[in-house]
Design a protein around this motif. Structure first.
Motif, PDB file in Angstrom:
ATOM      1  N   GLU A 198       0.835  -1.209   0.000  1.00  0.00           N
ATOM      2  CA  GLU A 198       0.000   0.000   0.000  1.00  0.00           C
ATOM      3  C   GLU A 198       0.868   1.257   0.000  1.00  0.00           C
ATOM      4  OE1 GLU A 198      -4.192  -0.348   2.085  1.00  0.00           O
ATOM      5  OE2 GLU A 198      -2.617  -1.097   3.437  1.00  0.00           O
ATOM      6  N   ARG A 199       1.856   1.290   0.858  1.00  0.00           N
ATOM      7  CA  ARG A 199       2.725   2.465   0.930  1.00  0.00           C
ATOM      8  C   ARG A 199       3.509   2.650  -0.372  1.00  0.00           C
ATOM      9  NH1 ARG A 199       5.004   6.085   4.245  1.00  0.00           N
ATOM     10  NH2 ARG A 199       7.218   6.601   3.966  1.00  0.00           N
ATOM     11  N   LEU A 200       4.018   1.546  -0.914  1.00  0.00           N
ATOM     12  CA  LEU A 200       4.808   1.600  -2.143  1.00  0.00           C
ATOM     13  C   LEU A 200       4.027   2.243  -3.281  1.00  0.00           C
ATOM     14  CD1 LEU A 200       7.382   0.719  -3.764  1.00  0.00           C
ATOM     15  CD2 LEU A 200       6.183  -1.443  -4.222  1.00  0.00           C
ATOM     16  N   PHE A 201       2.770   1.826  -3.448  1.00  0.00           N
ATOM     17  CA  PHE A 201       2.009   2.300  -4.603  1.00  0.00           C
ATOM     18  C   PHE A 201       1.293   3.628  -4.353  1.00  0.00           C
ATOM     19  CE2 PHE A 201       2.303  -2.330  -5.540  1.00  0.00           C
ATOM     20  CZ  PHE A 201       3.082  -2.189  -6.681  1.00  0.00           C
ATOM     21  N   SER A 242     -13.662  -1.371 -10.977  1.00  0.00           N
ATOM     22  CA  SER A 242     -12.862  -0.153 -10.827  1.00  0.00           C
ATOM     23  C   SER A 242     -11.371  -0.428 -10.684  1.00  0.00           C
ATOM     24  CB  SER A 242     -13.341   0.641  -9.604  1.00  0.00           C
ATOM     25  OG  SER A 242     -13.135  -0.107  -8.413  1.00  0.00           O
ATOM     26  N   PHE A 243     -11.002  -1.715 -10.550  1.00  0.00           N
ATOM     27  CA  PHE A 243      -9.578  -2.057 -10.355  1.00  0.00           C
ATOM     28  C   PHE A 243      -8.918  -2.386 -11.696  1.00  0.00           C
ATOM     29  CE2 PHE A 243     -11.570  -3.207  -6.279  1.00  0.00           C
ATOM     30  CZ  PHE A 243     -10.814  -2.403  -5.438  1.00  0.00           C
ATOM     31  N   GLN A 244      -7.726  -1.839 -11.898  1.00  0.00           N
ATOM     32  CA  GLN A 244      -6.946  -2.144 -13.103  1.00  0.00           C
ATOM     33  C   GLN A 244      -5.855  -3.186 -12.842  1.00  0.00           C
ATOM     34  OE1 GLN A 244      -7.314   1.395 -12.229  1.00  0.00           O
ATOM     35  NE2 GLN A 244      -9.230   1.193 -13.377  1.00  0.00           N
ATOM     36  N   LEU A 245      -5.497  -3.361 -11.563  1.00  0.00           N
ATOM     37  CA  LEU A 245      -4.438  -4.299 -11.204  1.00  0.00           C
ATOM     38  C   LEU A 245      -4.728  -4.894  -9.839  1.00  0.00           C
ATOM     39  CD1 LEU A 245      -1.579  -5.515 -11.737  1.00  0.00           C
ATOM     40  CD2 LEU A 245      -0.612  -3.476 -10.657  1.00  0.00           C
ATOM     41  N   ALA A 246      -4.399  -6.197  -9.682  1.00  0.00           N
ATOM     42  CA  ALA A 246      -4.610  -6.865  -8.394  1.00  0.00           C
ATOM     43  C   ALA A 246      -3.394  -7.703  -8.027  1.00  0.00           C
ATOM     44  CB  ALA A 246      -5.853  -7.746  -8.448  1.00  0.00           C
ATOM     45  N   SER A 287      -5.579  -6.770 -14.656  1.00  0.00           N
ATOM     46  CA  SER A 287      -4.396  -7.630 -14.671  1.00  0.00           C
ATOM     47  C   SER A 287      -4.112  -8.132 -13.257  1.00  0.00           C
ATOM     48  CB  SER A 287      -3.184  -6.854 -15.189  1.00  0.00           C
ATOM     49  OG  SER A 287      -3.410  -6.401 -16.512  1.00  0.00           O
ATOM     50  N   CYS A 288      -3.711  -9.401 -13.146  1.00  0.00           N
ATOM     51  CA  CYS A 288      -3.509 -10.008 -11.827  1.00  0.00           C
ATOM     52  C   CYS A 288      -2.083 -10.524 -11.664  1.00  0.00           C
ATOM     53  CB  CYS A 288      -4.489 -11.156 -11.620  1.00  0.00           C
ATOM     54  SG  CYS A 288      -6.219 -10.654 -11.672  1.00  0.00           S
ATOM     55  N   ILE A 289      -1.499 -10.244 -10.510  1.00  0.00           N
ATOM     56  CA  ILE A 289      -0.186 -10.750 -10.141  1.00  0.00           C
ATOM     57  C   ILE A 289      -0.355 -11.644  -8.920  1.00  0.00           C
ATOM     58  CG2 ILE A 289       2.136 -10.153  -9.348  1.00  0.00           C
ATOM     59  CD1 ILE A 289       1.789  -7.451 -10.738  1.00  0.00           C
ATOM     60  N   ILE A 290       0.106 -12.876  -9.038  1.00  0.00           N
ATOM     61  CA  ILE A 290       0.010 -13.818  -7.926  1.00  0.00           C
ATOM     62  C   ILE A 290       1.256 -13.681  -7.045  1.00  0.00           C
ATOM     63  CG2 ILE A 290       0.040 -16.267  -7.323  1.00  0.00           C
ATOM     64  CD1 ILE A 290      -2.668 -15.354  -8.220  1.00  0.00           C
ATOM     65  N   ALA A 295      11.866  -4.022  -9.423  1.00  0.00           N
ATOM     66  CA  ALA A 295      11.266  -4.879 -10.450  1.00  0.00           C
ATOM     67  C   ALA A 295       9.748  -4.961 -10.261  1.00  0.00           C
ATOM     68  CB  ALA A 295      11.882  -6.268 -10.395  1.00  0.00           C
ATOM     69  N   ILE A 296       9.285  -4.994  -8.999  1.00  0.00           N
ATOM     70  CA  ILE A 296       7.845  -5.025  -8.733  1.00  0.00           C
ATOM     71  C   ILE A 296       7.195  -3.729  -9.198  1.00  0.00           C
ATOM     72  CG2 ILE A 296       6.103  -5.136  -6.916  1.00  0.00           C
ATOM     73  CD1 ILE A 296       7.994  -6.915  -5.332  1.00  0.00           C
ATOM     74  N   GLU A 297       7.850  -2.605  -8.920  1.00  0.00           N
ATOM     75  CA  GLU A 297       7.326  -1.306  -9.372  1.00  0.00           C
ATOM     76  C   GLU A 297       7.211  -1.270 -10.895  1.00  0.00           C
ATOM     77  OE1 GLU A 297       8.599   2.406  -7.111  1.00  0.00           O
ATOM     78  OE2 GLU A 297      10.274   1.050  -6.714  1.00  0.00           O
ATOM     79  N   GLN A 298       8.261  -1.710 -11.573  1.00  0.00           N
ATOM     80  CA  GLN A 298       8.262  -1.680 -13.038  1.00  0.00           C
ATOM     81  C   GLN A 298       7.189  -2.602 -13.607  1.00  0.00           C
ATOM     82  OE1 GLN A 298      12.289  -2.720 -14.030  1.00  0.00           O
ATOM     83  NE2 GLN A 298      13.109  -0.686 -13.522  1.00  0.00           N
ATOM     84  N   LEU A 299       7.025  -3.769 -12.988  1.00  0.00           N
ATOM     85  CA  LEU A 299       5.992  -4.705 -13.427  1.00  0.00           C
ATOM     86  C   LEU A 299       4.614  -4.076 -13.304  1.00  0.00           C
ATOM     87  CD1 LEU A 299       4.919  -7.486 -14.251  1.00  0.00           C
ATOM     88  CD2 LEU A 299       5.171  -8.215 -11.869  1.00  0.00           C
ATOM     89  N   ALA A 300       4.333  -3.458 -12.159  1.00  0.00           N
ATOM     90  CA  ALA A 300       3.035  -2.816 -11.938  1.00  0.00           C
ATOM     91  C   ALA A 300       2.811  -1.666 -12.922  1.00  0.00           C
ATOM     92  CB  ALA A 300       2.938  -2.308 -10.505  1.00  0.00           C
TER      93      ALA A 300
END
Length: 473
Positions: free
Chosen positions: A18-21, A45-49, A75-78, A109-114
């Motif tokens: 939550e803080r990161l995004f 309303s969600f674009q990413l999960a 889009s979903c990330i497990i 890498a997580i930031e770039q992926l999102a």
């Protein structure tokens, strides 16, 4: 504003995301259970999960399924731990865009992926990029949906540092797929090293895989680098892994578990970061039941299993494959429509390898511009007994016409029906004899893909004789 859904029961992980995004300007919503997910009303309303694979009351795959059904655009990330990577891979098959492992190591890498997923560029590149790379590498996918799904999935998981098992019948292209995965991975600039475990004796295989130190055994005059060391930071392809002996299987298991190996005669453990891709034409689960393959080794290898369909299950692609293979031979020939129909009906037990061999052999018997009739195919393919190999004699074949003319001259000379210069006739016969020998050698070399030792064995010649007839020094 872009909205991100975080489905995670570990509060520390959820707070971190939550803080990161939020710092990046995205709006986030956190829920900690499947029950809370069911209570939500506005999924669209969600674009990413970000979805944890394990929740107290629900499997993350179920939530993935429900969310993709209610909000297909999301889009979903497990999120998964190492022990559940196999489940995460299954999630990709069911629609997840990617998966990340906990604990998180590369935050950037997580930031770039999102960011890529929220801009809808990452998914589109994943969807389209697999086919472009396959074409670039010369991988023939054709129109068969199963082949496209296979390569698309392989493209998605290529970037992950996980072991892959490829199963498929002989000749289906297991090494081709392994090369493709390497080229699609971040290791593409590192070595791709392959070894056929069934082609090397047990006494040599261990040395080939792990290397040896100087003096380790009689004949070890110098230290040898093994395949694990040569492929470190790259990809090691273990073909026909089912052929590895029990002793070798034990050593392979240790490397997969610890990342360490020992050279023969050595005392210092060495580490390897090679990515392992194994392949087998044998069903390894069946081999385990027959006690010919270790179950624990299969567990380590089978993190992701890719199964290549046999050629008989993609018959619609055979006409296109024929054309592609003809182009590779550089021969200007055409297969008659009935010939192609016969080839489509054939089951191809040797798959792509057998088809390619038939094309090469047929092209070697044809002349430029020839339309290939069905009876020029090998016996098994054209429905005849394998021992019956009919060769078509085309009246426009200049080479065969020359032989016919020579035969008529000999007949006239023998019967005294016309005057023939004997010396001239003998010179013509010598030249044609040499032309015939050279033509047969070239034809056999095409059949053996240039392997002169095999060609010499088939013709009953020595390699030295082949060099002589081809006027090579």
């Amino acid at each position: 504003m872009k909205r991100i859904l975080i489905v995670e029961d570990e509060r520390e992980v959820a707070r971190f995301l939550e803080r990161l995004f939020r710092l990046k300007g995205y709006e986030t919503t956190h829920i900690e259970s499947g029950r809370r997910f069911d209570q939500m009303s506005d999924y669209s309303s969600f674009q990413l999960a970000f979805i944890d694979i394990r929740l107290p009351d629900r499997n993350g795959l179920d939530i993935l399924h429900d969310l993709k059904k209610k909000a297909p655009h999301c889009s979903c990330i497990i999120m998964t731990g190492y022990s559940t990577v196999k489940t995460a891979v299954e999630a990709i098959k069911k629609g997840a865009a990617d998966f990340i492992e906990k604990p998180f190591e590369d935050i950037e890498a997580i930031e770039q992926l999102a960011d890529r997923l929220l801009k809808n560029s990452f998914l589109s590149s994943k969807e389209a990029g697999y086919a472009a790379l396959a074409e670039q590498l010369g991988c023939f996918l054709g129109t068969n949906p199963q082949m496209h799904e296979l390569y698309q999935f392989a493209y998605k998981i290529a970037s992950k540092n996980i072991t892959i098992l490829i199963e498929g019948e002989t000749g289906t292209g297991k090494e081709v797929l392994a090369n493709y995965i390497h080229a699609a991975s971040e290791r593409k600039d590192k070595p791709f090293v392959g070894i056929n475990c069934g082609a090397i004796s047990e006494s040599l295989l261990e040395s080939e895989l792990f290397g040896h130190v100087k003096g380790a055994f009689t004949g070890a005059a110098a230290e040898r680098v093994g395949y694990f060391e040569a492929a470190s930071s790259g990809t090691l392809f273990l073909d026909e892994i089912a052929e590895a002996t029990p002793a070798t299987q034990v050593k392979l298991l240790r490397v997969l578990e610890t990342g360490e190996f020992m050279k023969i005669g050595g005392t210092v453990p060495r580490r390897t970061t090679a990515r392992i891709i194994a392949a087998s034409h044998v069903n390894l689960e069946k081999a385990v039941r027959q006690n010919s393959f270790r179950e624990d080794l299969l567990y380590r290898l089978d993190v992701v299993k890719l199964t290549i369909p046999p050629l008989r299950e993609r018959r619609e692609d055979i006409p296109f494959l024929i054309q592609s293979l003809i182009q590779q031979t550089n021969e200007k020939i055409v297969f008659a429509e009935e010939t192609i129909e016969q080839m489509v009906r054939y089951d191809w037990p040797g798959n792509m390898r057998e088809l390619a061999n038939v094309i090469r052999r047929t092209a070697a018997l044809a002349h430029e511009g020839m339309i290939i009739p069905p009876h020029l195919l090998p016996g098994k393919v054209n429905g005849q007994h394998p021992a019956v190999q009919t060769v078509a004699l085309n009246t426009q074949d200049d080479f065969l016409n020359d032989w016919r003319q020579l035969s008529r001259k000999v007949e006239h000379l023998y019967k005294g029906e016309q005057t023939v210069q004997l010396n001239e006739l003998l010179q013509t016969m010598k030249k044609m004899e040499k032309d015939l020998i050279v033509a047969v050698i070239h034809s056999t070399l095409k059949e053996t893909a240039g392997n002169r030792e095999q060609a010499a064995s088939r013709l009953g010649l020595s390699k030295r004789q082949i060099r002589y007839y081809l006027n090579e020094k």
